[in-house]
Scaffold this active site. Structure first.
Site, PDB file in Angstrom:
ATOM      1  N   HIS A   5       0.823  -0.993   0.214  1.00 56.94           N
ATOM      2  CA  HIS A   5       0.015   0.073   0.160  1.00 56.94           C
ATOM      3  C   HIS A   5       0.866   1.391  -0.029  1.00 56.94           C
ATOM      4  O   HIS A   5       0.206   2.360  -0.180  1.00 56.94           O
ATOM      5  CB  HIS A   5      -0.849   0.016   1.292  1.00 56.94           C
ATOM      6  N   GLY A  21      -7.063  12.076   6.581  1.00 59.06           N
ATOM      7  CA  GLY A  21      -7.716  10.947   5.838  1.00 59.06           C
ATOM      8  C   GLY A  21      -7.535  11.409   4.519  1.00 59.06           C
ATOM      9  O   GLY A  21      -7.552  10.360   3.506  1.00 59.06           O
ATOM     10  N   ARG A  25      -5.531  16.756   1.563  1.00 56.95           N
ATOM     11  CA  ARG A  25      -5.265  17.452   2.481  1.00 56.95           C
ATOM     12  C   ARG A  25      -3.845  17.157   3.070  1.00 56.95           C
ATOM     13  O   ARG A  25      -3.103  17.945   3.197  1.00 56.95           O
ATOM     14  CB  ARG A  25      -6.030  16.879   3.692  1.00 56.95           C
ATOM     15  N   ARG A  44      -2.228   3.935  -5.109  1.00 58.30           N
ATOM     16  CA  ARG A  44      -3.767   3.778  -4.910  1.00 58.30           C
ATOM     17  C   ARG A  44      -4.360   5.249  -4.676  1.00 58.30           C
ATOM     18  O   ARG A  44      -5.712   5.360  -4.094  1.00 58.30           O
ATOM     19  CB  ARG A  44      -4.396   3.028  -3.718  1.00 58.30           C
ATOM     20  N   ARG A  88      -2.759  11.750  13.975  1.00 62.25           N
ATOM     21  CA  ARG A  88      -3.895  11.911  13.125  1.00 62.25           C
ATOM     22  C   ARG A  88      -4.417  13.348  13.143  1.00 62.25           C
ATOM     23  O   ARG A  88      -4.473  13.988  14.327  1.00 62.25           O
ATOM     24  CB  ARG A  88      -5.023  11.020  13.212  1.00 62.25           C
ATOM     25  N   MET A 181     -13.840   8.411  13.282  1.00 62.06           N
ATOM     26  CA  MET A 181     -13.893   7.055  12.655  1.00 62.06           C
ATOM     27  C   MET A 181     -12.511   6.475  12.525  1.00 62.06           C
ATOM     28  O   MET A 181     -12.347   5.231  12.139  1.00 62.06           O
ATOM     29  CB  MET A 181     -14.530   7.139  11.318  1.00 62.06           C
ATOM     30  N   GLU A 182     -11.414   6.924  13.279  1.00 63.13           N
ATOM     31  CA  GLU A 182     -10.155   6.448  13.217  1.00 63.13           C
ATOM     32  C   GLU A 182      -9.336   6.194  14.436  1.00 63.13           C
ATOM     33  O   GLU A 182      -8.366   5.383  14.461  1.00 63.13           O
ATOM     34  CB  GLU A 182      -9.342   7.284  12.276  1.00 63.13           C
ATOM     35  N   SER A 204     -16.211  19.596  13.140  1.00 57.85           N
ATOM     36  CA  SER A 204     -16.533  20.054  11.782  1.00 57.85           C
ATOM     37  C   SER A 204     -18.266  20.173  11.775  1.00 57.85           C
ATOM     38  O   SER A 204     -18.811  20.844  10.996  1.00 57.85           O
ATOM     39  CB  SER A 204     -16.122  19.065  10.752  1.00 57.85           C
ATOM     40  N   ASP A 205     -18.726  19.271  12.798  1.00 54.48           N
ATOM     41  CA  ASP A 205     -20.144  19.328  12.985  1.00 54.48           C
ATOM     42  C   ASP A 205     -20.671  19.304  14.269  1.00 54.48           C
ATOM     43  O   ASP A 205     -19.906  18.392  14.839  1.00 54.48           O
ATOM     44  CB  ASP A 205     -20.767  18.306  11.794  1.00 54.48           C
TER      45      ASP A 205
END
Length: 232
Positions: A5, A21, A25, A44, A88, A181-182, A204-205
């Site tokens: 990868h 992610g 970015r 990829r 992250r 999610m990470e 962000s929300d």
């Protein structure tokens, strides 16, 4: 050596790596913050760059979305490219009532309902936590610069569109301040592979409100400054 990868060579990655992610970015971070950035992988469409920041080598590599993708890239960075610290930098759905759009959160823990680590130690629910030294540096950056920072636990989910209306109230009851999610995947792999990790993200929300794409781009530099501070 390249991996399935990552198409880089030995020495292409610095010991310190930021992981957003989005591949775009990653490119933006390299072009905005790094001196003399160079592309080191694009397998990829997942872009990775290495340059310097404040005279120190630093890299950025996109992770894709979700725990499985984060686990793949962070594992390969640690095993094959001798990466020592990963931060992250991403987005977080805020649920605590005191949060505002654009606030930065450093994840002091990451709960999850994912089964990804459930069989690593049979019968044990592993705790997912960051490296304390990285977290401390980020907190100190907020204190010395006066930038707004919240420290608290996140909930890492595999389901972006979750229909369970009881989820957020239940998380709030136990002090959770945001959803991503990470983070849990990164923290778990860090313990398994022996590197230091931290999740820093922008809110962000919020319930009933969210940033536009343009607003996310306008606030990302503040978040990345916290991530880079962890490496100083």
């Amino acid at each position: 050596m390249a991996t399935p990868h990552i198409g880089a060579e030995p020495g292409d990655f610095a010991p310190d790596v930021l992981m957003p992610g989005d591949p775009r970015r990653a490119k933006l971070i390299a072009e905005t913050f790094f001196d003399s950035p160079r592309l080191v992988t694009e397998v990829r469409g997942i872009l990775g760059y290495t340059g310097t920041f404040n005279g120190k080598p630093v890299s950025v590599l996109a992770s894709g979305m979700g725990m499985p993708s984060m686990a793949i890239y962070s594992t390969e960075l640690a095993r094959f490219f001798d990466v020592k610290r990963i931060v992250r930098v991403g987005t977080i759905g805020g649920i605590a009532p005191y949060l505002q759009l654009g606030d930065v959160i450093a994840a002091s823990a990451a709960h999850t309902n994912s089964a990804m680590t459930s069989e690593w130690v049979p019968g044990v629910t592993l705790s997912h936590a960051p490296d304390f030294a990285l977290l401390r540096k980020v907190v100190e950056h907020g204190e010395t610069t006066g930038k707004r920072l919240h420290v608290g636990p996140l909930f890492t989910t595999d389901s972006f569109y979750n229909p369970d209306t009881t989820l957020v109230p239940g998380l709030l009851k136990y002090g959770t301040i945001g959803i991503d999610m990470e983070a849990a995947g990164l923290y778990a792999v860090a313990r398994k592979e022996g590197f230091d990790a931290l999740m820093v993200g922008t809110v962000s929300d919020l319930p009933g409100a969210e940033m536009t794409a343009a607003e996310r781009e306008a606030t990302f530099e503040n978040m990345v400054s916290f991530g880079l501070a962890a490496f100083q």
